[in-house]
Scaffold this motif. Structure first.
Motif, PDB file in Angstrom:
ATOM      1  N   LYS A 138      -3.469  14.520  -6.225  1.00 32.94           N
ATOM      2  CA  LYS A 138      -4.441  14.205  -5.184  1.00 32.94           C
ATOM      3  C   LYS A 138      -4.046  14.489  -3.913  1.00 32.94           C
ATOM      4  O   LYS A 138      -2.629  14.357  -3.735  1.00 32.94           O
ATOM      5  CB  LYS A 138      -4.842  12.587  -4.884  1.00 32.94           C
ATOM      6  CG  LYS A 138      -6.041  12.025  -6.180  1.00 32.94           C
ATOM      7  CD  LYS A 138      -6.400  10.845  -5.843  1.00 32.94           C
ATOM      8  CE  LYS A 138      -7.431  10.397  -6.774  1.00 32.94           C
ATOM      9  NZ  LYS A 138      -7.811   9.037  -6.401  1.00 32.94           N
ATOM     10  N   SER A 139      -4.762  14.872  -3.000  1.00 31.47           N
ATOM     11  CA  SER A 139      -4.136  15.361  -1.597  1.00 31.47           C
ATOM     12  C   SER A 139      -3.715  14.047  -0.773  1.00 31.47           C
ATOM     13  O   SER A 139      -4.187  13.023  -1.104  1.00 31.47           O
ATOM     14  CB  SER A 139      -5.218  15.879  -0.819  1.00 31.47           C
ATOM     15  OG  SER A 139      -6.402  15.063  -0.333  1.00 31.47           O
ATOM     16  N   ILE A 140      -2.873  14.114  -0.025  1.00 32.47           N
ATOM     17  CA  ILE A 140      -2.187  13.052   0.873  1.00 32.47           C
ATOM     18  C   ILE A 140      -3.444  12.212   1.471  1.00 32.47           C
ATOM     19  O   ILE A 140      -3.645  11.107   1.557  1.00 32.47           O
ATOM     20  CB  ILE A 140      -1.273  13.594   1.961  1.00 32.47           C
ATOM     21  CG1 ILE A 140      -0.065  14.244   0.955  1.00 32.47           C
ATOM     22  CG2 ILE A 140      -0.858  12.355   2.810  1.00 32.47           C
ATOM     23  CD1 ILE A 140       0.861  14.522   1.924  1.00 32.47           C
ATOM     24  N   LYS A 141      -4.350  13.259   1.982  1.00 27.57           N
ATOM     25  CA  LYS A 141      -5.657  12.550   2.565  1.00 27.57           C
ATOM     26  C   LYS A 141      -6.468  11.532   1.723  1.00 27.57           C
ATOM     27  O   LYS A 141      -6.880  10.499   2.191  1.00 27.57           O
ATOM     28  CB  LYS A 141      -6.498  13.831   3.264  1.00 27.57           C
ATOM     29  CG  LYS A 141      -7.780  13.256   4.025  1.00 27.57           C
ATOM     30  CD  LYS A 141      -8.747  14.339   4.357  1.00 27.57           C
ATOM     31  CE  LYS A 141      -9.824  13.927   5.005  1.00 27.57           C
ATOM     32  NZ  LYS A 141     -10.657  14.977   5.780  1.00 27.57           N
ATOM     33  N   LYS A 194       0.961  -1.170   0.154  1.00 25.81           N
ATOM     34  CA  LYS A 194      -0.034  -0.215   0.058  1.00 25.81           C
ATOM     35  C   LYS A 194       0.892   1.118   0.052  1.00 25.81           C
ATOM     36  O   LYS A 194       0.493   2.246  -0.633  1.00 25.81           O
ATOM     37  CB  LYS A 194      -0.871   0.075   1.102  1.00 25.81           C
ATOM     38  CG  LYS A 194      -2.146  -0.814   1.146  1.00 25.81           C
ATOM     39  CD  LYS A 194      -2.808  -0.837   2.475  1.00 25.81           C
ATOM     40  CE  LYS A 194      -4.503  -1.670   2.033  1.00 25.81           C
ATOM     41  NZ  LYS A 194      -5.301  -1.160   1.261  1.00 25.81           N
ATOM     42  N   ILE A 195       1.765   1.310   0.811  1.00 28.55           N
ATOM     43  CA  ILE A 195       2.800   2.453   0.804  1.00 28.55           C
ATOM     44  C   ILE A 195       3.466   2.646  -0.594  1.00 28.55           C
ATOM     45  O   ILE A 195       3.688   3.684  -0.888  1.00 28.55           O
ATOM     46  CB  ILE A 195       3.913   2.397   1.879  1.00 28.55           C
ATOM     47  CG1 ILE A 195       2.986   2.247   3.380  1.00 28.55           C
ATOM     48  CG2 ILE A 195       4.714   3.476   1.904  1.00 28.55           C
ATOM     49  CD1 ILE A 195       2.149   3.685   3.367  1.00 28.55           C
ATOM     50  N   GLU A 196       3.894   1.428  -1.210  1.00 32.27           N
ATOM     51  CA  GLU A 196       4.685   1.740  -2.444  1.00 32.27           C
ATOM     52  C   GLU A 196       3.719   2.176  -3.386  1.00 32.27           C
ATOM     53  O   GLU A 196       3.939   3.150  -4.202  1.00 32.27           O
ATOM     54  CB  GLU A 196       4.937   0.364  -2.866  1.00 32.27           C
ATOM     55  CG  GLU A 196       6.281  -0.280  -2.172  1.00 32.27           C
ATOM     56  CD  GLU A 196       6.787  -1.687  -2.906  1.00 32.27           C
ATOM     57  OE1 GLU A 196       6.081  -1.933  -3.692  1.00 32.27           O
ATOM     58  OE2 GLU A 196       7.809  -1.749  -1.988  1.00 32.27           O
ATOM     59  N   LYS A 197       2.381   1.734  -3.496  1.00 29.09           N
ATOM     60  CA  LYS A 197       1.507   2.206  -4.099  1.00 29.09           C
ATOM     61  C   LYS A 197       1.041   3.827  -3.942  1.00 29.09           C
ATOM     62  O   LYS A 197       0.916   4.565  -4.960  1.00 29.09           O
ATOM     63  CB  LYS A 197       0.117   1.600  -3.960  1.00 29.09           C
ATOM     64  CG  LYS A 197      -1.149   2.064  -5.028  1.00 29.09           C
ATOM     65  CD  LYS A 197      -1.166   1.746  -6.331  1.00 29.09           C
ATOM     66  CE  LYS A 197      -2.070   1.915  -7.199  1.00 29.09           C
ATOM     67  NZ  LYS A 197      -1.856   1.868  -8.700  1.00 29.09           N
ATOM     68  N   ALA A 198       1.211   4.214  -2.815  1.00 29.47           N
ATOM     69  CA  ALA A 198       1.118   5.573  -2.347  1.00 29.47           C
ATOM     70  C   ALA A 198       2.258   6.493  -2.795  1.00 29.47           C
ATOM     71  O   ALA A 198       1.909   7.673  -3.261  1.00 29.47           O
ATOM     72  CB  ALA A 198       0.957   5.898  -0.726  1.00 29.47           C
ATOM     73  N   PHE A 223      -1.697   6.364   8.529  1.00 31.09           N
ATOM     74  CA  PHE A 223      -0.758   6.496   7.419  1.00 31.09           C
ATOM     75  C   PHE A 223       0.529   7.069   7.304  1.00 31.09           C
ATOM     76  O   PHE A 223       1.469   6.564   6.804  1.00 31.09           O
ATOM     77  CB  PHE A 223      -1.906   7.057   6.523  1.00 31.09           C
ATOM     78  CG  PHE A 223      -1.195   7.181   4.841  1.00 31.09           C
ATOM     79  CD1 PHE A 223      -0.837   6.125   4.228  1.00 31.09           C
ATOM     80  CD2 PHE A 223      -1.012   8.651   4.752  1.00 31.09           C
ATOM     81  CE1 PHE A 223      -0.586   6.412   2.801  1.00 31.09           C
ATOM     82  CE2 PHE A 223      -0.400   8.879   3.203  1.00 31.09           C
ATOM     83  CZ  PHE A 223      -0.101   7.736   2.383  1.00 31.09           C
ATOM     84  N   TYR A 224       0.439   8.130   7.961  1.00 31.03           N
ATOM     85  CA  TYR A 224       1.612   9.063   7.982  1.00 31.03           C
ATOM     86  C   TYR A 224       2.746   8.270   8.785  1.00 31.03           C
ATOM     87  O   TYR A 224       3.972   8.311   8.334  1.00 31.03           O
ATOM     88  CB  TYR A 224       1.533  10.424   8.826  1.00 31.03           C
ATOM     89  CG  TYR A 224       0.939  11.632   7.972  1.00 31.03           C
ATOM     90  CD1 TYR A 224       1.993  12.346   7.562  1.00 31.03           C
ATOM     91  CD2 TYR A 224      -0.436  11.589   7.629  1.00 31.03           C
ATOM     92  CE1 TYR A 224       1.607  13.745   6.571  1.00 31.03           C
ATOM     93  CE2 TYR A 224      -0.500  12.746   6.707  1.00 31.03           C
ATOM     94  CZ  TYR A 224       0.102  13.702   6.224  1.00 31.03           C
ATOM     95  OH  TYR A 224      -0.074  14.645   5.347  1.00 31.03           O
ATOM     96  N   HIS A 267      -7.152   7.635   2.068  1.00 35.14           N
ATOM     97  CA  HIS A 267      -8.309   7.029   1.906  1.00 35.14           C
ATOM     98  C   HIS A 267      -8.730   6.098   0.790  1.00 35.14           C
ATOM     99  O   HIS A 267      -9.302   5.300   0.860  1.00 35.14           O
ATOM    100  CB  HIS A 267      -9.615   7.994   1.915  1.00 35.14           C
ATOM    101  CG  HIS A 267      -9.540   8.917   3.505  1.00 35.14           C
ATOM    102  ND1 HIS A 267     -10.259   9.934   3.377  1.00 35.14           N
ATOM    103  CD2 HIS A 267      -9.018   8.518   4.543  1.00 35.14           C
ATOM    104  CE1 HIS A 267     -10.112  10.301   4.851  1.00 35.14           C
ATOM    105  NE2 HIS A 267      -9.429   9.639   5.431  1.00 35.14           N
ATOM    106  N   GLY A 268      -8.054   6.560  -0.352  1.00 36.99           N
ATOM    107  CA  GLY A 268      -8.272   5.640  -1.403  1.00 36.99           C
ATOM    108  C   GLY A 268      -7.319   4.400  -1.377  1.00 36.99           C
ATOM    109  O   GLY A 268      -7.738   3.372  -2.098  1.00 36.99           O
ATOM    110  N   LEU A 269      -6.638   4.283  -0.253  1.00 34.71           N
ATOM    111  CA  LEU A 269      -5.876   3.003  -0.088  1.00 34.71           C
ATOM    112  C   LEU A 269      -6.438   2.251   1.133  1.00 34.71           C
ATOM    113  O   LEU A 269      -5.878   1.484   1.705  1.00 34.71           O
ATOM    114  CB  LEU A 269      -4.314   2.926   0.082  1.00 34.71           C
ATOM    115  CG  LEU A 269      -3.696   3.582  -1.218  1.00 34.71           C
ATOM    116  CD1 LEU A 269      -2.197   4.125  -0.834  1.00 34.71           C
ATOM    117  CD2 LEU A 269      -3.678   2.316  -2.191  1.00 34.71           C
TER     118      LEU A 269
END
Length: 279
Positions: free
Chosen positions: A243-246, A230-234, A260-261, A250-252
């Protein structure tokens, strides 16, 4: 490598570049792979396993998501090729950094450059292309080229990557087909909140049995693996869109933004905003 392994290489950038002590960048970490061929002179690439000199007569490969730095104090000339792989081959295989180039490789690189004009980076600073929404734009540019050009480009890229295959090795030798199926499922559903129950159901075994089997095959717990993917996708989303970080979190399926941070910083060593390159 298994003949069924997917390898879908998409050209992002290719160019010949002259440097004179100005190829000095630290902490580069990109969601695409780099191929280098030096024409003259030499420089250093600092990889996780140490400092490597790059010089003529060799091909060099830096996989996606591998942190590295560049060191150069003299004049040298190289060809660079940036490649995106949609099927994450670098997640499953270890490739050598350096291989000997054969007599055809220089011709292949020059041909790749000839049929893909105007693919040079406008600036050499990785911040100018790693941390701006340019990756998807570069991918989309392939649609502007003729079908013949795209096919020839993919053929050349496959030939160049084939030089590294003799010494490639799987990052993990997964022998259980159930876990192979689970990894594919995770990759295709990484945007969802994936539960252990649904993964164990794919294997027709209990949760406890599944967790033991996954750890045996992948060498880490399933939730840890999912979070890393998920973090690699982020990382990819942060530098390829606005897209905003938020919204990315949420998309992940990260409902807790603070978590998440923390997870992003733990895995990458940077905050999401710093990784994106916000100044």
């Amino acid at each position: 490598m298994n003949r069924k392994e997917a390898l879908n290489l998409i050209l992002l950038n290719v160019a010949r570049k002259e440097h004179d002590g100005d190829w000095n960048w630290k902490g580069v970490n990109s969601p695409f792979a780099r191929l280098y061929m030096v024409e003259s002179g030499s420089a250093n690439v600092v990889m996780p396993d140490g400092v490597h000199a790059i010089r003529p007569g060799r091909l060099y490969l830096i996989p996606s998501f591998v942190p590295h730095s560049y060191e150069n104090s003299d004049f040298f000339t190289l060809y660079y090729i940036h490649v995106y792989d949609e099927h994450n081959i670098f997640d499953r295989w270890n490739f050598p950094f350096e291989v000997e180039a054969n007599g055809m490789d220089e011709q292949l690189v020059k041909r790749l450059l000839a049929i893909n004009p105007d693919r040079e980076l406008k600036r050499s600073d990785p911040d100018s292309y790693d941390n701006m929404p340019t990756l998807m734009q570069n991918i989309a540019r392939n649609e502007q080229f003729s079908f013949k050009s795209v096919v020839e480009t993919k053929g050349i890229l496959l030939q160049l990557f084939s030089r590294f295959l003799d010494r490639a090795s799987p990052k993990r030798e997964i022998t259980d087909k159930r876990i192979v199926r689970v990894l594919r499922y995770i990759r295709e559903n990484i945007h969802r909140n994936i539960h252990i129950n649904e993964l164990s159901a794919l294997c027709y075994i209990t949760n406890d049995h599944f967790i033991r089997l996954f750890k045996k095959e992948v060498h880490c717990p399933p939730l840890q693996y999912i979070n890393r993917k998920k973090i690699e996708k982020a990382q990819l989303m942060l530098i390829t869109g606005d897209k905003s970080i938020k919204d990315i979190a949420h998309g992940l399926s990260f409902d807790n933004l603070s978590y998440f941070y923390r997870l992003f910083r733990k895995i990458t060593g940077l905050s999401p905003s710093r990784y994106r390159g916000a100044k």
